[in-house]
Enzyme design. Structure first.
Site, PDB file in Angstrom:
ATOM      1  N   HIS A 109     -27.701  75.794 -52.017  1.00 23.04           N
ATOM      2  CA  HIS A 109     -26.892  76.894 -51.493  1.00 23.04           C
ATOM      3  C   HIS A 109     -26.556  77.932 -52.559  1.00 23.04           C
ATOM      4  CE1 HIS A 109     -23.330  74.428 -52.882  1.00 23.04           C
ATOM      5  NE2 HIS A 109     -22.891  75.638 -53.199  1.00 23.04           N
ATOM      6  N   ASP A 139     -29.302  69.731 -50.267  1.00 25.34           N
ATOM      7  CA  ASP A 139     -28.649  70.749 -51.102  1.00 25.34           C
ATOM      8  C   ASP A 139     -29.045  70.625 -52.574  1.00 25.34           C
ATOM      9  OD1 ASP A 139     -27.154  73.018 -51.443  1.00 25.34           O
ATOM     10  OD2 ASP A 139     -25.224  71.993 -51.531  1.00 25.34           O
ATOM     11  N   SER A 215     -20.489  74.720 -58.295  1.00 27.65           N
ATOM     12  CA  SER A 215     -21.647  74.201 -57.558  1.00 27.65           C
ATOM     13  C   SER A 215     -22.887  74.177 -58.438  1.00 27.65           C
ATOM     14  CB  SER A 215     -21.919  75.068 -56.330  1.00 27.65           C
ATOM     15  OG  SER A 215     -20.922  74.913 -55.364  1.00 27.65           O
ATOM     16  N   THR A 231     -21.101  69.614 -55.919  1.00 26.08           N
ATOM     17  CA  THR A 231     -21.655  70.276 -54.736  1.00 26.08           C
ATOM     18  C   THR A 231     -20.614  70.909 -53.833  1.00 26.08           C
ATOM     19  OG1 THR A 231     -23.552  68.794 -54.709  1.00 26.08           O
ATOM     20  CG2 THR A 231     -23.032  69.890 -52.650  1.00 26.08           C
ATOM     21  N   GLY A 274     -29.709  53.923 -35.279  1.00 26.68           N
ATOM     22  CA  GLY A 274     -28.584  53.000 -35.328  1.00 26.68           C
ATOM     23  C   GLY A 274     -27.294  53.709 -35.617  1.00 26.68           C
TER      24      GLY A 274
END
Length: 456
Positions: A109, A139, A215, A231, A274
């Site tokens: 990003h 990311d 980030s 992040t 699942g």
């Protein structure tokens, strides 16, 4: 902008007026009872040069639907969508993971949509960088400095699977564009997910202060080893409240290895559906724990089906490392990469079993050849399989009218060499092309024939 700056100045002066008299005319102690005070400074002096600042510029393109009532007055020739382009700038952080190749890892990003990427080192040097590849769902993005830089410092990677809640952490990054900043804390939790259900999440949670601009920066242990890539934060106003998240270093390393080899991430596929284990489900199954990934369906002809997994199994480990949730299983499997051989620990009817699984690959995941050389644009490439009979790079498709088609590259061709160098896979093919400029002489196996294709 003036009022916040003024408030900050007043705060600084106020703190100074309180703190200064306490130490006026006296030096801070460096030893207590003959012992040096503990400090992170020696470790940070080694590690900090491996963390860089990243500045990006680009253009955001957005479409806005024009109301039908508005179009009624101007006629049907008026476009239904209005396209707007807005320039943007952004700041983030990155970590040097390979000094020789100039490879830097950051968040996807941070560079998403960027036309230009500039990297600034801690010593003030600036370089242009190019995107090697990235993965939006996890990311992670890998950059490469366009110019050979000398004296780079790379960071050593730790085994993030060995982390424990309570381990000390240090976050290094570029918050708010202030310049390199260091904060510390502990590992608050492991295996966090649920921030964005569409993404692959297996976060380390930390209370080390992380803010906008951090980030892509480094989360390290007290040895100065990388344990995660900072992040995201959880906060009401986008500021630090002591809940930050980092991508584990093992997950990052799996992704960047794939990007280096293929130019993109080759998503691993297990072939199960699942969910999480609730207390009610555990009681119904006679299972005395809430940890693990519950399998309610095994897809036919999938990697899990071929390995012998069944609906009702509870997956509790991958290669001997514990799996606590289905979200963690999903993230780890997807980022391990297609073709990876793993060993799954499974609880079935109260008994523990182990299954060897070779992860499958999505048929849609192929490397775009233009990422390797402009003359190959229009071709999609993949590694060859044993059934092909040759080692090399297989051309899985060629677009009509593309440069690759003009050079008479055909679907099914297997590239076994380039410029007199043998290549057995996409990774070797990429390494050779990185050192070559201009004309390529491709050694191609086409059926039973060997031909040479010259690409300019």
């Amino acid at each position: 902008m003036k009022k916040p700056l003024l408030a900050l100045s007043v705060l600084t002066l106020s703190l100074g007026s309180i703190i200064t008299p306490l130490y006026a005319g006296a030096a801070l102690p460096v030893q207590v009872e003959g012992n040096e005070l503990p400090s992170l400074a020696p470790m940070l002096e080694r590690v900090s040069p491996a963390v860089v600042s990243i500045a990006v510029e680009g253009t955001q393109v957005s479409k806005q639907r024009i109301p039908e009532s508005f179009r009624f007055f101007f006629g049907d020739e008026f476009p239904a969508d209005q396209v707007q382009e807005r320039p943007f700038r952004g700041l983030g952080s990155g970590v040097i993971i390979d000094a020789d190749k100039g490879h830097i890892v950051t968040n996807y990003h941070v560079i998403n949509g960027a036309d230009t990427i500039k990297v600034q080192l801690t010593d003030g040097r600036e370089y242009d960088a190019e995107l090697v590849g990235g993965d939006k769902m996890s990311d992670v993005a890998l950059l490469k400095l366009e110019k050979k830089a000398k004296g780079l410092t790379e960071i050593k990677l730790a085994d993030s699977d060995k982390l424990r809640v309570g381990d000390f952490t240090v976050a290094i990054g570029n918050p708010f564009g202030l310049g390199q900043t260091v904060t510390s804390g502990i590992v608050s939790a492991l295996g966090r997910s649920g921030l964005n259900l569409e993404n692959l999440e297996n976060f380390i949670q930390t209370d080390a202060a992380i803010n906008s601009g951090n980030s892509g920066g480094a989360l390290v242990n007290l040895n100065g080893e990388l344990i995660g890539i900072n992040t995201a934060i959880l906060g009401p106003n986008g500021g630090n409240v002591g809940i930050g998240f980092a991508i584990p270093s093992n997950m990052m390393r799996n992704l960047t290895d794939q990007i280096i080899e293929f130019g993109e991430v080759k998503r691993g596929m297990l072939g199960v559906q699942g969910g999480e284990i609730t207390s009610e489900l555990a009681e119904a199954l006679g299972y005395e724990s809430s940890r693990g990934a519950f399998v309610n369906q095994v897809m036919p002809d999938s990697a899990a089906d071929e390995a012998g997994l069944q609906a009702g199994d509870i997956i509790v480990s991958i290669d001997g490392k514990r799996v606590d949730t289905f979200s963690e299983l999903r993230a780890k499997v997807a980022t391990l990469g297609a073709g990876k051989e793993i060993k799954l620990g499974v609880i079935r009817d109260g008994d523990k079993k182990e299954f060897n699984v070779t992860l499958g690959e999505s048929p849609l995941q192929q490397t775009k050849a233009e990422q390797l050389h402009p003359g190959l644009t229009g071709a999609a490439l993949s590694n060859t399989k044993d059934s092909d009979g040759y080692k090399g790079v297989k051309v899985t498709s060629v677009a009509d009218g593309s440069p690759a088609a003009s050079y008479q590259i055909e679907q099914g061709d297997i590239i076994v060499g380039v410029n007199r160098q043998v290549v057995a896979n996409l990774g070797e093919f990429r390494e050779v092309l990185e050192k070559q400029d201009g004309v390529l002489a491709l050694n191609v196996q086409r059926g039973d024939r060997k031909i040479v294709i010259v690409v300019r």
